[in-house]
Design a protein around this motif. Structure first.
Motif, PDB file in Angstrom:
ATOM      1  N   ARG A  13       0.947  -1.544   0.065  1.00 38.60           N
ATOM      2  CA  ARG A  13       0.027  -0.205   0.272  1.00 38.60           C
ATOM      3  C   ARG A  13       0.586   0.942  -0.036  1.00 38.60           C
ATOM      4  NH1 ARG A  13      -5.503  -0.318  -1.259  1.00 38.60           N
ATOM      5  NH2 ARG A  13      -5.630   0.875  -0.029  1.00 38.60           N
ATOM      6  N   LEU A  16       2.631   1.620  -3.557  1.00 34.28           N
ATOM      7  CA  LEU A  16       1.660   1.958  -4.419  1.00 34.28           C
ATOM      8  C   LEU A  16       1.699   3.376  -4.375  1.00 34.28           C
ATOM      9  CD1 LEU A  16      -0.524  -0.538  -4.651  1.00 34.28           C
ATOM     10  CD2 LEU A  16       0.863  -0.042  -6.094  1.00 34.28           C
ATOM     11  N   GLY A  17       1.076   4.563  -3.139  1.00 35.81           N
ATOM     12  CA  GLY A  17       1.174   5.416  -2.864  1.00 35.81           C
ATOM     13  C   GLY A  17       2.434   6.145  -2.932  1.00 35.81           C
ATOM     14  N   LEU A  20       2.479   6.521  -6.734  1.00 31.29           N
ATOM     15  CA  LEU A  20       1.385   7.389  -7.708  1.00 31.29           C
ATOM     16  C   LEU A  20       1.762   8.493  -7.204  1.00 31.29           C
ATOM     17  CD1 LEU A  20      -1.793   5.514  -6.638  1.00 31.29           C
ATOM     18  CD2 LEU A  20      -1.042   5.469  -7.890  1.00 31.29           C
ATOM     19  N   GLU A  46     -12.101   7.587  -7.569  1.00 26.22           N
ATOM     20  CA  GLU A  46     -10.933   6.817  -8.203  1.00 26.22           C
ATOM     21  C   GLU A  46     -11.288   5.604  -9.372  1.00 26.22           C
ATOM     22  OE1 GLU A  46      -8.736   3.246  -6.149  1.00 26.22           O
ATOM     23  OE2 GLU A  46      -8.635   4.849  -4.287  1.00 26.22           O
ATOM     24  N   GLU A 148      -6.368   1.445  -6.857  1.00 29.81           N
ATOM     25  CA  GLU A 148      -5.704   1.173  -5.565  1.00 29.81           C
ATOM     26  C   GLU A 148      -5.851  -0.595  -5.349  1.00 29.81           C
ATOM     27  OE1 GLU A 148      -3.258   2.692  -6.369  1.00 29.81           O
ATOM     28  OE2 GLU A 148      -4.587   4.124  -7.620  1.00 29.81           O
ATOM     29  N   ASP A 149      -7.501  -0.825  -5.120  1.00 32.29           N
ATOM     30  CA  ASP A 149      -6.850  -2.036  -4.336  1.00 32.29           C
ATOM     31  C   ASP A 149      -7.197  -2.884  -5.729  1.00 32.29           C
ATOM     32  OD1 ASP A 149      -8.675  -1.211  -2.573  1.00 32.29           O
ATOM     33  OD2 ASP A 149     -10.480  -1.300  -2.731  1.00 32.29           O
ATOM     34  N   ARG A 176      -1.135  -0.615 -14.114  1.00 31.88           N
ATOM     35  CA  ARG A 176      -1.756  -0.069 -14.294  1.00 31.88           C
ATOM     36  C   ARG A 176      -2.402   0.464 -15.373  1.00 31.88           C
ATOM     37  NH1 ARG A 176      -3.451   4.411  -9.671  1.00 31.88           N
ATOM     38  NH2 ARG A 176      -4.421   5.723 -11.147  1.00 31.88           N
TER      39      ARG A 176
END
Length: 186
Positions: A13, A16-17, A20, A46, A148-149, A176
């Motif tokens: 998590r 990924l943040g 982004l 999202e 994101e999930d 993505r």
């Protein structure tokens, strides 16, 4: 849940943040507005990825469980509510879809778990919402979930979280980009 799984989940998590926020990924909003109180903030902010589940595609029944509070909708109408549905069969019966021995009308049902809820079909867990489409005596399942999930689930299945952060970042970018391409190609 073992500590190593919790650490891996949060590592992914955070990773990924970082990806982004680094500006490496371009933002796009394909999400549709939904007045549903469950998940409503994330579903508005999202892109929503739609994935057809192939393991039970076009079957007459499948094992189903729901962890946490949930709603089942037919269009805008809530047709069922509950908490923690233990494994049961979801099946077609005539013109209805039967969930937990309760016939529910409508060609499309939407199962909406609460924010941290999970839908389990067979031995696989799914985040987000599940749309159940009834046609010609068969069921088709489509998972709708925030980008994101989706990425957290895909990255965790495609490679080990112990790999270098740069490899995980690259895979997140590829996953993505592919998802956004598929969403805009049709």
């Amino acid at each position: 849940m073992p500590q190593s799984n919790i650490n891996s989940y949060w590592k992914l998590r955070v990773l990924l943040g970082v990806v982004l926020l680094s500006g490496l990924l371009f933002p796009i909003s394909c999400a549709t507005r939904n007045s549903n109180p469950l998940h409503s903030e994330r579903y508005r902010s999202e892109p929503i990825v739609r994935v057809q589940l192939t393991e039970y595609a076009r079957t007459r029944s499948a094992p189903l469980a729901i962890k946490g509070p949930f709603q089942i909708r037919s269009g805008e109408q809530v047709v069922a509510r509950g908490r923690n549905m233990k494994e049961d069969r979801i099946r077609v019966s005539g013109t209805s879809v039967v969930i937990a021995n309760r016939p529910l009308a409508g060609p499309i049902l939407e199962i909406v778990p609460a924010r941290d809820g999970t839908i389990v079909i067979g031995d696989r867990r799914y985040r987000g919402r599940l749309f159940v489409l009834r046609a010609n005596g068969r069921l088709t399942y489509v998972n709708h979930l925030p980008m994101e999930d989706y990425l957290a689930g895909v990255i965790g299945c495609e490679m080990s979280l112990s790999w270098p952060d740069s490899a995980l970042e690259t895979q997140a970018i590829c996953a993505r980009t592919y998802a956004l391409h598929e969403m805009t190609a049709s």
